[in-house]
Design a protein around this motif. Structure first.
Motif, PDB file in Angstrom:
ATOM      1  N   LEU A 128       0.861  -1.178   0.000  1.00 47.89           N
ATOM      2  CA  LEU A 128       0.000   0.000   0.000  1.00 47.89           C
ATOM      3  C   LEU A 128       0.901   1.232   0.000  1.00 47.89           C
ATOM      4  O   LEU A 128       1.655   1.458   0.946  1.00 47.89           O
ATOM      5  N   ILE A 129       0.835   2.031  -1.077  1.00 50.26           N
ATOM      6  CA  ILE A 129       1.748   3.155  -1.273  1.00 50.26           C
ATOM      7  C   ILE A 129       0.918   4.434  -1.429  1.00 50.26           C
ATOM      8  O   ILE A 129      -0.021   4.473  -2.231  1.00 50.26           O
ATOM      9  N   ASP A 134      -1.994  15.519  -6.189  1.00 49.38           N
ATOM     10  CA  ASP A 134      -1.778  15.765  -7.615  1.00 49.38           C
ATOM     11  C   ASP A 134      -0.411  15.270  -8.087  1.00 49.38           C
ATOM     12  O   ASP A 134       0.188  15.837  -8.999  1.00 49.38           O
ATOM     13  N   SER A 135       0.084  14.209  -7.466  1.00 52.70           N
ATOM     14  CA  SER A 135       1.411  13.676  -7.813  1.00 52.70           C
ATOM     15  C   SER A 135       1.304  12.198  -8.179  1.00 52.70           C
ATOM     16  O   SER A 135       0.516  11.455  -7.602  1.00 52.70           O
ATOM     17  N   ALA A 136       2.116  11.794  -9.161  1.00 53.14           N
ATOM     18  CA  ALA A 136       2.227  10.385  -9.521  1.00 53.14           C
ATOM     19  C   ALA A 136       3.585   9.828  -9.116  1.00 53.14           C
ATOM     20  O   ALA A 136       3.983   8.757  -9.578  1.00 53.14           O
ATOM     21  N   THR A 137       4.290  10.555  -8.244  1.00 47.58           N
ATOM     22  CA  THR A 137       5.582  10.098  -7.742  1.00 47.58           C
ATOM     23  C   THR A 137       5.361   9.326  -6.440  1.00 47.58           C
ATOM     24  O   THR A 137       4.819   9.891  -5.483  1.00 47.58           O
ATOM     25  N   PRO A 138       5.745   8.043  -6.377  1.00 44.61           N
ATOM     26  CA  PRO A 138       5.519   7.265  -5.158  1.00 44.61           C
ATOM     27  C   PRO A 138       6.185   7.905  -3.948  1.00 44.61           C
ATOM     28  O   PRO A 138       7.224   8.562  -4.055  1.00 44.61           O
ATOM     29  N   GLY A 139       5.576   7.705  -2.761  1.00 40.81           N
ATOM     30  CA  GLY A 139       6.089   8.285  -1.520  1.00 40.81           C
ATOM     31  C   GLY A 139       7.428   7.706  -1.118  1.00 40.81           C
ATOM     32  O   GLY A 139       7.934   6.744  -1.722  1.00 40.81           O
ATOM     33  N   GLU A 144      10.815   0.565  -0.119  1.00 43.56           N
ATOM     34  CA  GLU A 144      10.823  -0.498   0.893  1.00 43.56           C
ATOM     35  C   GLU A 144       9.629  -1.433   0.713  1.00 43.56           C
ATOM     36  O   GLU A 144       9.762  -2.658   0.824  1.00 43.56           O
ATOM     37  N   ILE A 145       8.448  -0.870   0.428  1.00 42.09           N
ATOM     38  CA  ILE A 145       7.240  -1.685   0.264  1.00 42.09           C
ATOM     39  C   ILE A 145       7.363  -2.572  -0.971  1.00 42.09           C
ATOM     40  O   ILE A 145       7.046  -3.769  -0.931  1.00 42.09           O
ATOM     41  N   VAL A 146       7.851  -2.006  -2.069  1.00 46.70           N
ATOM     42  CA  VAL A 146       8.021  -2.796  -3.285  1.00 46.70           C
ATOM     43  C   VAL A 146       9.069  -3.884  -3.066  1.00 46.70           C
ATOM     44  O   VAL A 146       8.913  -5.016  -3.541  1.00 46.70           O
ATOM     45  N   SER A 147      10.137  -3.580  -2.326  1.00 45.29           N
ATOM     46  CA  SER A 147      11.152  -4.593  -2.028  1.00 45.29           C
ATOM     47  C   SER A 147      10.550  -5.751  -1.245  1.00 45.29           C
ATOM     48  O   SER A 147      10.866  -6.924  -1.486  1.00 45.29           O
ATOM     49  N   TYR A 148       9.676  -5.424  -0.275  1.00 46.59           N
ATOM     50  CA  TYR A 148       9.009  -6.489   0.492  1.00 46.59           C
ATOM     51  C   TYR A 148       8.225  -7.396  -0.446  1.00 46.59           C
ATOM     52  O   TYR A 148       8.310  -8.632  -0.352  1.00 46.59           O
ATOM     53  N   ARG A 225      -5.268   8.810  -1.789  1.00 46.37           N
ATOM     54  CA  ARG A 225      -4.278   8.978  -2.863  1.00 46.37           C
ATOM     55  C   ARG A 225      -3.262   7.853  -2.728  1.00 46.37           C
ATOM     56  O   ARG A 225      -2.228   7.992  -2.069  1.00 46.37           O
ATOM     57  N   ARG A 226      -3.533   6.733  -3.384  1.00 47.69           N
ATOM     58  CA  ARG A 226      -2.757   5.527  -3.090  1.00 47.69           C
ATOM     59  C   ARG A 226      -2.698   4.598  -4.299  1.00 47.69           C
ATOM     60  O   ARG A 226      -3.455   4.750  -5.260  1.00 47.69           O
TER      61      ARG A 226
END
Length: 233
Positions: A128-129, A134-139, A144-148, A225-226
């Protein structure tokens, strides 16, 4: 199996948790915003470390669930505090989840060598990111979440993912649909850069139609916004 059912039940209970009057009380009353941000940042950092700690990941108790919730809620509170807004709901949930995380007794250290812990195969919502307005840049915690997700894909037999982009209800439906697609594509690109095949990803744009927190039209809400990473099989 019992442990998995327990964790799923706790996750459902946490997702529907609303701040009670006692929880909503500002225990940092009288502190300036920078000081509150420091308190929240300390809790976020501790929760982030806990979600990477094998003692939490493999523990036969809810510490990993509470650590994950503390990381999410404190991260949301930090997002508000960046704009000098004290959101009492996320602040109270941040404090509550952190306190629950710290209340669970830690296991005694094991002297003898032990095998690495089994992966935590949370099929319900492994990723969950959140995004800025108004941004499409991940937080900042997206890597770390994608690595998991990518590191556990093999051990958990996750071979196919759905990457769903969402927005809050500020802006037109057409714009939000396009923005949610860009958010889903950005997270999918992160996943492929870490070894997930493009053929294993299905990106979907949900726009503002499936809010995590229901709001009136035109309202900005960080939790909506996720991008959600879901396991297909």
């Amino acid at each position: 199996m019992t442990k998995i059912k327990t964790h799923l039940s706790l996750a459902v209970a946490i997702s529907g948790l609303a701040a009670t009057p006692a929880m909503a009380q500002d225990t940092w009353e009288g502190m300036d915003t920078n000081s509150v941000r420091g308190e929240v940042q300390q809790r976020y950092d501790a929760a982030l470390a806990a979600t990477q700690d094998p003692a939490y990941i493999s523990a036969n108790d809810p510490r990993y669930i509470w650590a994950s919730e503390a990381k999410a809620q404190c991260g949301i509170a930090l997002g508000y505090l960046k704009s000098r807004t004290r959101d009492e709901v996320s602040l109270s949930k941040c404090r509550m989840a952190y306190d629950r995380m710290m209340d669970v007794p830690r296991p005694r250290p094991v002297i003898a060598a032990t095998p690495p812990p089994a992966p935590v195969c949370n099929r319900e919502l492994p990723g969950l990111i959140f995004f800025e307005f108004d941004s499409a840049t991940p937080g900042p915690d997206a890597a770390e979440i994608v690595s998991y997700v990518t590191e556990n894909a093999g051990p958990c037999n996750w071979s196919s993912f759905q990457v769903v982009g969402h927005t809050d209800r500020s802006g037109s439906n057409a714009y939000n649909l396009e923005l949610s697609q860009r958010r889903a594509d950005a997270v999918a690109n992160l996943m492929t850069s870490r070894g997930i095949p493009q053929s294993a990803l299905d990106t979907t744009a949900s726009g503002e139609e499936s809010p995590r927190v229901p709001t009136a039209d035109g309202v900005r809400e960080l939790q909506n916004r996720r991008v959600e990473i879901l396991v297909n099989n």
